[in-house]
Enzyme design. Structure first.
Site: not given
Length: 314
Positions: A96, A238, A268
């Protein structure tokens, strides 16, 4: 796909996911779509927004944890789909945080080019739906599919990207991973039976990591730049669990209104979360020339990174 439908599929109250994460919806790629298809579509939109053609791109850097194949790189698939014949292309496996790692790579490449350098494409893409155990509420509740891209080119001071700071802690690599399919546990009847090709996540460890790393990245970035958190016009974090990340704003010295949280509508989306949230904020008119924008990524590996952007005139 609505979170209430996902909750029902897990045998839970329809509001279970949204209450705990804030996620209302997430996108699921069509059966015929791979990561490269989503990435190429996002890259094409970024090129059109920048007024550029594929021939103007000299580098394609793609962050993903869910590539089309183990090899070749998904970036090479995207190069072919775009027709960017003069572009070098490769993937970054930083989970990520892949978009921030990609920014650093593109900045270094641009700095080494002639004055009339071509531009670089930095892409984040995930097709997590192919790697989820539908019975695992800890992962199925959070992950979605998505892609977003950014075009980087030369900028004149004082505008543009500041230094990019990166970090990693491989001792916690087991906290979030897809354990099978690589050279350590190649595909077999056993790995298929134990769902080794799906995402495994230590929820408690991951939550603790997020709670510690986000405020730390904000502090590091602002202290290095000699500014205060309140001076940031926008903070793009994030957002593996949007509600959790939003709740950390006071710990980071931020007003929640400074955060660009888009995960409520997509879940996500890994390496795509940062460019996607930034694009949403730009379209909403939340950034003006001269504003300080913090990009803060963190994820499996463990990996993390941040950079400050002094937003240029349009």
């Amino acid at each position: 796909m609505r979170s209430e439908d996902v909750s029902r599929s897990l045998g839970l109250d329809p509001s279970w996911i949204e209450r705990r994460t804030g996620i209302r919806h997430r996108h699921v790629a069509a059966p015929e779509q791979a990561a490269s298809d989503l990435a190429a579509a996002a890259a094409g939109r970024a090129l059109r927004a920048a007024g550029l053609e594929a021939a103007d791109i000299g580098l394609i850097v793609l962050g993903t944890s869910t590539p089309d194949e183990l090899g070749p790189s998904t970036a090479c698939r995207v190069q072919a789909l775009l027709g960017a014949r003069d572009a070098a292309a490769f993937d970054i496996a930083a989970a990520c945080a892949g978009f921030v790692y990609g920014l650093q790579t593109a900045v270094g490449w641009l700095a080494a080019q002639p004055v009339a350098a071509p531009h670089a494409l930095v892409i984040g893409v995930e097709v997590y739906s192919r790697f989820l155990d539908p019975a695992d509420r800890g992962t199925t509740a959070l992950f979605g599919d998505g892609a977003a891209a950014a075009v980087l080119g030369p900028s004149a001071p004082p505008y543009g990207l500041g230094p990019v700071t990166l970090g990693a802690d491989g001792s916690q690599a087991g906290d979030v991973l897809i354990p099978a399919g690589g050279s350590r546990r190649p595909a077999s009847a056993d790995t298929l039976a134990d769902r080794g090709h799906t995402i495994h996540m230590n929820g408690r460890a991951t939550r603790d990591f997020i709670a510690g790393i986000f405020p730390r990245l904000v502090a590091e970035a602002t202290e290095a730049a000699g500014v205060k958190p309140a001076d940031l016009a926008l903070v793009v974090p994030h957002q593996p669990n949007p509600r959790l990340v939003a709740s950390l704003a006071p710990d980071a010295g931020l007003d929640p209104a400074q955060l660009a949280i888009s995960g409520y509508d997509v879940g996500n989306i890994g390496a795509a979360s940062l460019p996607y949230a930034l694009d949403r904020a730009l379209r909403a008119g939340r950034v003006a020339p001269g504003d300080l924008v913090l990009i803060a990524g963190f994820g499996a590996g463990l990996t993390w990174g941040h950079t400050l952007i002094t937003w240029p005139p349009s």
